[in-house]
Design an enzyme around this catalytic site. Structure first.
Site, short mmCIF file in Angstrom:
data_model
loop_
_atom_site.label_atom_id
_atom_site.label_comp_id
_atom_site.label_asym_id
_atom_site.label_seq_id
_atom_site.Cartn_x
_atom_site.Cartn_y
_atom_site.Cartn_z
N LYS A 321 5.00 2.30 -7.82
CA LYS A 321 6.67 2.80 -8.15
C LYS A 321 7.21 1.90 -8.98
O LYS A 321 7.97 2.01 -9.81
CB LYS A 321 7.17 3.03 -6.68
CG LYS A 321 6.69 4.38 -5.86
CD LYS A 321 7.63 4.65 -4.73
CE LYS A 321 7.29 5.59 -4.13
NZ LYS A 321 8.01 6.41 -3.04
N ASP A 365 13.33 9.95 -3.96
CA ASP A 365 13.20 9.56 -2.57
C ASP A 365 14.75 9.58 -1.73
O ASP A 365 14.82 10.25 -0.68
CB ASP A 365 12.46 8.39 -2.42
CG ASP A 365 10.94 8.06 -2.49
OD1 ASP A 365 10.48 9.30 -2.34
OD2 ASP A 365 10.35 7.09 -2.87
P1 NAP Z 1 7.38 -0.95 2.14
O1 NAP Z 1 8.16 -1.14 0.75
O2 NAP Z 1 6.25 -1.63 2.24
O3 NAP Z 1 8.37 -1.46 3.06
C1 NAP Z 1 7.93 -1.62 4.62
C2 NAP Z 1 9.12 -1.68 5.15
O4 NAP Z 1 8.46 -2.03 6.77
C3 NAP Z 1 9.72 -3.28 5.08
O5 NAP Z 1 11.22 -3.44 5.56
C4 NAP Z 1 8.99 -4.22 6.30
O6 NAP Z 1 9.67 -5.32 6.51
C5 NAP Z 1 9.05 -3.15 7.33
N1 NAP Z 1 7.67 -3.44 8.34
C6 NAP Z 1 6.60 -3.34 8.13
N2 NAP Z 1 5.96 -3.79 9.24
C7 NAP Z 1 6.76 -4.24 10.15
C8 NAP Z 1 6.72 -4.64 11.22
N3 NAP Z 1 5.47 -4.75 12.13
N4 NAP Z 1 7.93 -4.72 12.16
C9 NAP Z 1 9.32 -4.72 11.36
N5 NAP Z 1 9.34 -4.37 10.21
C10 NAP Z 1 8.05 -3.78 9.45
O7 NAP Z 1 7.26 0.57 2.36
P2 NAP Z 1 7.70 1.92 1.87
O8 NAP Z 1 7.25 2.42 0.65
O9 NAP Z 1 9.36 1.53 2.00
O10 NAP Z 1 7.66 2.91 3.06
C11 NAP Z 1 7.99 2.76 4.24
C12 NAP Z 1 7.67 3.92 5.28
O11 NAP Z 1 8.17 5.07 4.38
C13 NAP Z 1 6.22 4.31 5.03
O12 NAP Z 1 5.83 4.51 6.49
C14 NAP Z 1 6.10 5.58 4.44
O13 NAP Z 1 5.09 6.28 4.82
C15 NAP Z 1 7.49 6.53 4.50
N6 NAP Z 1 7.60 6.94 3.28
C16 NAP Z 1 8.08 8.28 3.42
C17 NAP Z 1 8.41 9.20 2.59
C18 NAP Z 1 8.78 10.47 2.93
O14 NAP Z 1 9.15 11.19 1.78
N7 NAP Z 1 9.34 10.98 3.93
C19 NAP Z 1 8.24 8.68 0.98
C20 NAP Z 1 7.65 7.36 0.97
C21 NAP Z 1 7.31 6.74 1.93
P3 NAP Z 1 9.55 -6.77 5.67
O15 NAP Z 1 10.47 -6.83 4.45
O16 NAP Z 1 10.09 -7.76 7.04
O17 NAP Z 1 7.99 -6.76 5.36
#
Ligand code: NAP
Length: 535
Positions: A321, A365
């Site tokens: 992205k 999104d």
């Molecule tokens: P990302 O950029 O990698 O961000 C991950 C987030 O999760 C960060 O804030 C990270 O915190 C936090 N995190 C990860 N492990 C953690 C833990 N053990 N404890 C506390 N916080 C934790 O990922 P993203 O692209 O934003 O995606 C996040 C979620 O959204 C994913 O599960 C994805 O499948 C989902 N998603 C859904 C859609 C939809 O259309 N429904 C679309 C895209 C993504 P830190 O900053 O501290 O690392």
């Protein structure tokens, strides 16, 4: 020649009687069947099938190990077997070009059972033994290491052979290789030789689906998953039911999802169902693009340089992205642009080719999350300005959702494990932030999980303790695998209104669809098309 591209079902085992498998292939819609004799091993089962009344035309392939086959006998035995099976008139015989070139003796033996110099090549009718003594010859070349730069000269060399059908199968390191193969296939449409050109592996999946758009002689499929004779072969059912095989033609526009990995993506189900419902001449395919920026840029540069590929719109998922935003920014303004919304998100999840040839980047999104929230009556009961929203996480999705919520006028507080990221996001998008530990006393009527906690396979994880959830809160979980996360289960049992990540997924896909096709998305069709484990 403009014959339609045939569907070939590859059979690799005689565990189920071959005749039964051929009937199943016919019932599934296959036009012909490839017998991978090297994998089947049971020669008497193969000869039994060849001696029985013909159900579908057959391709006999006894692939040598050097080109990815399972043959373990000697070369002399292999050539003798090809000759023997050829006398039973399967219809087509596939021989490696390297084998063909090896000796005049081999060429003479193959020539005894095959039409040469292209005479009658490419006819698709089933032949009855005795009616026509010879088979069409497919001369093939397989590269298990990669996709060469010189695809064209290799095909030229094959085209100078006496085979009516020439085949190249490369290994795709990623989808840029698939694009190069498709371009070459397109350039050879209508040439004297029928061409099969494909790329194996996850990166090459598009070559198998788009074979029909670019006029390949055939595409290889399997009846069931797990029976693939080569990596990336789709099932007939997937080709027909997900990708709308019969609807694909030369003018079909190409859409797709760029990611790494991408095989798990549910987007092809959702977008292809919508295209079919609206009668749009388009197909949506997975593009596995190498995870670094260079990989992304190489793929997009190729797609932008070769408009004949017909790529008109792309979804962008992890890890690309931010790469998409950078790629757009590095192009001339006349060639690319970014919507203010995507700029605020710092990421692009949608690329659309505009009518003036410019690539536009957007991010849907946040709009998807808003559409999902709007399905909750409790959310709709108050004005956005009166909504206090607690957002857990500060990653890519959090950023898109916070930007959309702030634009709506909601009051947003971000909680994130890494405080610096929460602080930076809050500063940039003008909202509040609090330390991660304070999430259990979250401020707001709405709680949104934008972390990956709870995502399959770690389904027992949750971003807040069950006890911290307050009745009356609207809880949206961006995680959509599983459909009901532990967070949503706990929220429901504590009297919250829950909204699943699938609703957000459909919401963002619907906005992409509207951007590409300039019409309202058939949201209900898209929702129904989402596989059960995701929705
Ligand atoms: P990302 O950029 O990698 O961000 C991950 C987030 O999760 C960060 O804030 C990270 O915190 C936090 N995190 C990860 N492990 C953690 C833990 N053990 N404890 C506390 N916080 C934790 O990922 P993203 O692209 O934003 O995606 C996040 C979620 O959204 C994913 O599960 C994805 O499948 C989902 N998603 C859904 C859609 C939809 O259309 N429904 C679309 C895209 C993504 P830190 O900053 O501290 O690392």
């Amino acid at each position: 020649m403009t014959a339609r591209t045939l569907l070939a079902a590859s059979l690799t085992s005689a565990a189920i009687p071959l005749e039964q498998q051929v009937r199943a292939a016919q019932a599934a819609g296959a036009d012909l069947v490839e017998l991978r004799v090297d994998c089947i091993g049971d020669i008497s089962a193969v000869t039994g099938l060849l001696e029985a009344p013909r159900i579908l035309p057959l391709i006999v392939t006894v692939r040598c190990a050097a080109e990815g086959g399972a043959w373990t006998g000697s070369e002399a035995e292999r050539v003798a077997l090809i000759e023997r099976l050829g006398l039973l008139c399967p219809g087509y015989i596939d021989v490696e070009y390297a084998t063909w070139r090896r000796s005049a003796n081999i060429r003479q033996k193959i020539g005894l059972v095959c039409n040469l110099a292209g005479a009658g090549a490419g006819t698709h009718e089933a032949r009855t033994p005795g009616q026509h003594p010879k088979n069409e010859l497919i001369l093939s070349h397989h590269d298990l290491a990669g996709t060469p730069t010189a695809i064209a000269s290799l095909l030229d060399e094959l085209a100078a052979s006496p085979a009516g059908i020439i085949k190249v199968a490369f290994t795709a390191h990623d989808a840029a290789d698939a694009c190069r193969v498709l371009s070459e296939l397109r350039r050879r449409r209508g040439s004297a030789r029928q061409v099969i050109a494909l790329a194996m592996g996850e990166g090459g999946v598009a070559t198998r689906i788009l074979a029909r758009k670019f006029g390949a002689f055939l595409t290889y499929t399997v009846l069931r998953r797990g029976e693939e004779a080569a990596a990336g072969q789709p099932t007939i059912a997937d080709l027909k039911q997900i990708y709308g095989w019969e609807r694909i033609g030369p003018a079909t526009r190409v859409y797709g999802v760029i990611g790494w990995p991408v095989a798990h993506s549910q987007s092809p189900h959702v977008h292809n169902a919508a295209l079919a419902a609206d009668g749009i001449d388009g197909v949506y395919v997975p593009w596995a693009v190498r995870p670094d920026y260079e990989g992304f840029a190489a793929f997009m540069d190729y797609v932008a340089r070769e408009p004949e590929l017909g790529v008109a719109g792309l979804s962008v998922t992890l890890p690309h992205k931010e790469h998409a935003l950078r790629w757009l920014d590095e192009r001339e303004p006349a060639a690319a642009g970014v919507t203010p919304r995507a700029r605020r998100c710092g990421a692009v999840n949608t690329l659309a080719l505009e009518s003036d040839g410019r690539w536009l980047g957007d991010n849907t999104d946040g709009l998807g999350a808003l559409a999902a929230l709007q399905t909750a009556r409790r959310y709709m009961a108050s004005r956005p300005a009166d909504q206090r929203v607690a957002v857990l996480g500060a990653g890519g999705v959090a950023r898109a959702i916070v930007a959309a919520l702030c634009e709506e006028g909601c009051q947003v507080t971000v909680y994130n494990r890494t405080p610096q990221r929460a602080q930076a996001l809050a500063r940039e998008l003008h909202c509040a932030w609090r330390p991660w530990a304070e999430r259990v006393q979250y401020v707001g009527e709405v709680l949104i999980n934008c972390t990956s906690l709870g995502m399959w396979p770690a389904v027992d994880e949750t971003p807040v303790s069950d006890a911290a959830l307050r009745a009356g809160t609207v809880v949206l979980d961006a995680v959509y695998r599983p459909a009901e996360t532990r967070l949503l289960r706990a929220a429901r049992s504590r009297g919250c209104a829950v909204v699943g990540g699938a609703a957000m997924f459909i919401g963002q896909a619907a906005r992409q669809y509207e951007l590409w096709h300039d019409r309202p998305a058939p949201v209900e069709v898209m929702r129904r098309a989402l596989p059960a484990d995701a929705g």
